[in-house]
Design an enzyme around this catalytic site. Structure first.
Site, PDB file in Angstrom:
ATOM      1  CG  ASN A 271     -48.136-125.477 -52.982  1.00  0.00           C
ATOM      2  OD1 ASN A 271     -47.473-124.687 -52.677  1.00  0.00           O
ATOM      3  ND2 ASN A 271     -47.692-126.736 -53.103  1.00  0.00           N
ATOM      4  CB  CYS A 273     -45.402-127.805 -49.159  1.00  0.00           C
ATOM      5  SG  CYS A 273     -46.095-129.370 -48.363  1.00  0.00           S
ATOM      6  CD  GLU A 275     -44.607-127.323 -53.215  1.00  0.00           C
ATOM      7  OE1 GLU A 275     -45.195-128.206 -53.524  1.00  0.00           O
ATOM      8  OE2 GLU A 275     -44.700-126.720 -52.029  1.00  0.00           O
TER       9      GLU A 275
END
Length: 583
Positions: A271, A273, A275
């Site tokens: 995704n 960011c 994570e």
């Protein structure tokens, strides 16, 4: 129970989260928002239970959110119980080497971003720039050119009509266009809606160590297009990261070593960011526990962690997230199919720095790192227990037979934990974001609410100073100006408790990331903040150390590396007055 929110939380809620009329007028209170979300999530209980059961869980969900013990990802708060009802934070979409597939993916991304979700892509399947196209007789424009098209589209499709869209663009280290990709964000406004990361393999990292050449391969034929020095490529990566903050690294082998469904394919993307590593069309459904709420005082007035309350909250949050999958409105059939078959969720944390300060533990200490492992091991264990209990009631996820859990661990969700950046929901919870240290003790947030600047001063610091009879107006003014305690005359142990991100050695940032990663199914979103004076060597050292310590990804940002950034240390004198009420 009275709902208590900070001024900044109320501003953000009114701007982005609360229901509005067509003219923009707010038609919902924050309390009603939490009730709306709780009611929608409890609706899933009707699939397995009775209306009475749904009412009980609605109250549990409502109380947990309204106490700010945990909060789900932003789309759930924005959209639950509305006509949109798209509740997932982010998605991974495939990018195949055919024009119609590329633009079908772009269309899907636009729908997702319009509903408040972010998107991740790996562009490594696209043929390299100037490659001959047999069908048309022309030449290919390459991955970076298509990223620019995606970027422009994102610019014009605000997430949920409330925030700019977010993308992750990944290119693997063996793609022939990797050098163009590395330099693609040198210009200030280039790919401004993308985080970019390089898909790194263990073989490449070993090639650096052994001073070998590195082969760049055509993604379709797998033939060697070009050979370059691995060390030279590495220097280009770290130099550009030092200059602009991009590219970050995604460690593909570490990610796939814990892929819960390896028979379904190799994970290539995350995704926006980083994570949540996902297969094509998978979505991430996230929530974060506010750790600061679980620090309590003993009979001797010493702070400690309420493990009993934390355990109860974890079980509520896991149930909440499994319910999200059931009531979610899926915009694309492929997303619904795989989301319901794998039922991936990601429960994480925020308020870590605030918890440490309440316990009077410095962030840059072995005690903090050991506590990080203990906390996340507990979250992981109880998340597993909660998911196993749900499996008894509701059944295992559909692809369980194809997973690493079969045949010995019946479980409801293919993944349970992930640590998100919590940039906005931590404002709502009035706590420190994710597992980050305090960025500053007084700071400004820019580019959050259009042109409005949000200012904040660390409430825990103010309480600590009053409690220990250290408070003075002069000290407050110094904190407001500089954002740190560095130049004050406070005792060293106080300065250590409230040491800020750029005062902390980068290796301590990484130690925390690795500590939490040990007990996280998915991955950890963490920015290694560096002072402006940090060298390229520091960046290279952090990047290589992250690989050696089995992180799944790494991102750095050197202060003022870009003219436009969100957080700024200190509060300007012309806007101080709005925060003096903290006295």
């Amino acid at each position: 129970m009275k709902l208590t929110l900070s001024d900044n939380a109320i501003k953000v809620l009114q701007s982005r989260y609360l229901k509005k009329q067509k003219d923009g007028g707010v038609t919902e209170t924050p309390d009603e928002m939490f009730r709306r979300v709780a009611h929608e999530m409890a609706r899933a209980e009707l699939t397995w239970g009775t209306p009475g059961t749904a009412e009980i869980w609605e109250e549990q969900f409502y109380l947990a959110m309204s106490r700010l013990d945990f909060l789900p990802n932003s789309p759930a708060l924005m959209n639950a119980g509305t006509r949109t009802n798209q509740l997932s934070a982010c998605f991974v979409l495939p990018v195949e080497d055919h024009l119609q597939d590329i633009f079908a993916t772009l269309s899907h991304a636009a729908l997702i971003q319009q509903s408040g979700g972010g998107t991740g892509f790996n562009f490594s399947h696209l043929r390299p720039k100037n490659d001959f196209i047999h069908g048309s007789g022309g030449t290919a424009s390459g991955p970076v050119s298509f990223m620019k098209i995606f970027d422009v589209a994102t610019e014009h499709v605000k997430q949920g009509g409330k925030r700019r869209g977010a993308n992750m663009g990944i290119l693997n280290i063996d793609h022939p266009d990797i050098e163009e990709f590395i330099y693609s964000k040198q210009s200030e406004n280039a790919l401004r809606n993308f985080n970019i990361s390089i898909g790194i393999t263990d073989l490449f990292m070993q090639a650096i160590t052994e001073h070998k050449d590195w082969s760049l391969l055509h993604p379709n034929t797998k033939k060697v297009v070009k050979k370059v020095k691995a060390q030279r490529l590495w220097e280009s990566i770290t130099s550009n990261a030092w200059l602009t903050g991009d590219p970050g690294l995604i460690f593909l082998d570490a990610i796939n070593a814990t892929n819960p469904t390896p028979r379904l394919g190799r994970i290539e993307s995350t995704n926006p960011c980083g994570e949540v590593p996902l297969l094509p069309y998978e979505a991430c459904n996230l929530a974060s526990i506010n750790l600061s709420k679980f620090v309590v005082s003993t009979s001797n007035d010493n702070p400690t962690i309420s493990w009993t309350d934390l355990k109860k909250l974890i079980h509520i949050a896991i149930r909440f997230l499994d319910n999200v999958i059931e009531v979610n409105n899926y915009l694309i059939p492929e997303i619904e199919w795989i989301s319901k078959r794998n039922r991936k969720i990601g429960l994480g944390i925020m308020g870590w720095a605030e918890m440490l300060s309440l316990l009077e533990i410095p962030y840059d200490s072995i005690e903090a790192v050991l506590l990080a492992e203990k906390i996340m091991a507990f979250v992981q264990q109880e998340s597993n227990f909660a998911s196993e209990e749900l499996a008894k009631q509701r059944g295992v996820f559909a692809n369980w037979d194809e997973s690493i859990y079969s045949p010995h661990m019946p479980i409801r969700n293919a993944t349970r934990t992930a640590i998100a950046p919590t940039g906005t929901i931590s404002i709502l919870a009035d706590t420190s974001p994710s597992i980050e240290p305090f960025f500053a003790l007084a700071y400004e947030r820019h580019h959050i609410l259009e042109d409005e600047t949000l200012v904040d001063i660390n409430k825990g610091l103010i309480n600590y100073l009053h409690t220990h009879n250290l408070y003075s107006k002069g000290l407050l003014d110094a904190v407001l100006e500089k954002g740190t305690l560095h130049e004050t005359h406070l005792p060293i142990h106080v300065k250590r408790i409230f040491r800020t991100a750029m005062e902390i050695d980068p290796q301590w940032h990484l130690k925390h990331q690795v500590a939490f990663q040990k007990f996280t199914d998915n991955a950890v979103s963490k920015t290694i903040n560096l002072p402006q004076t940090a060298t390229e060597h520091v960046v290279a050292n952090i990047y290589s150390s992250a690989w050696q310590q089995k992180a799944k990804g790494i991102t750095i940002f050197r202060n003022k590396a870009k003219s436009e950034q969100v957080l700024h240390t200190g509060i300007r004198t012309d806007i101080k007055d709005c925060k003096i009420c903290i006295e």
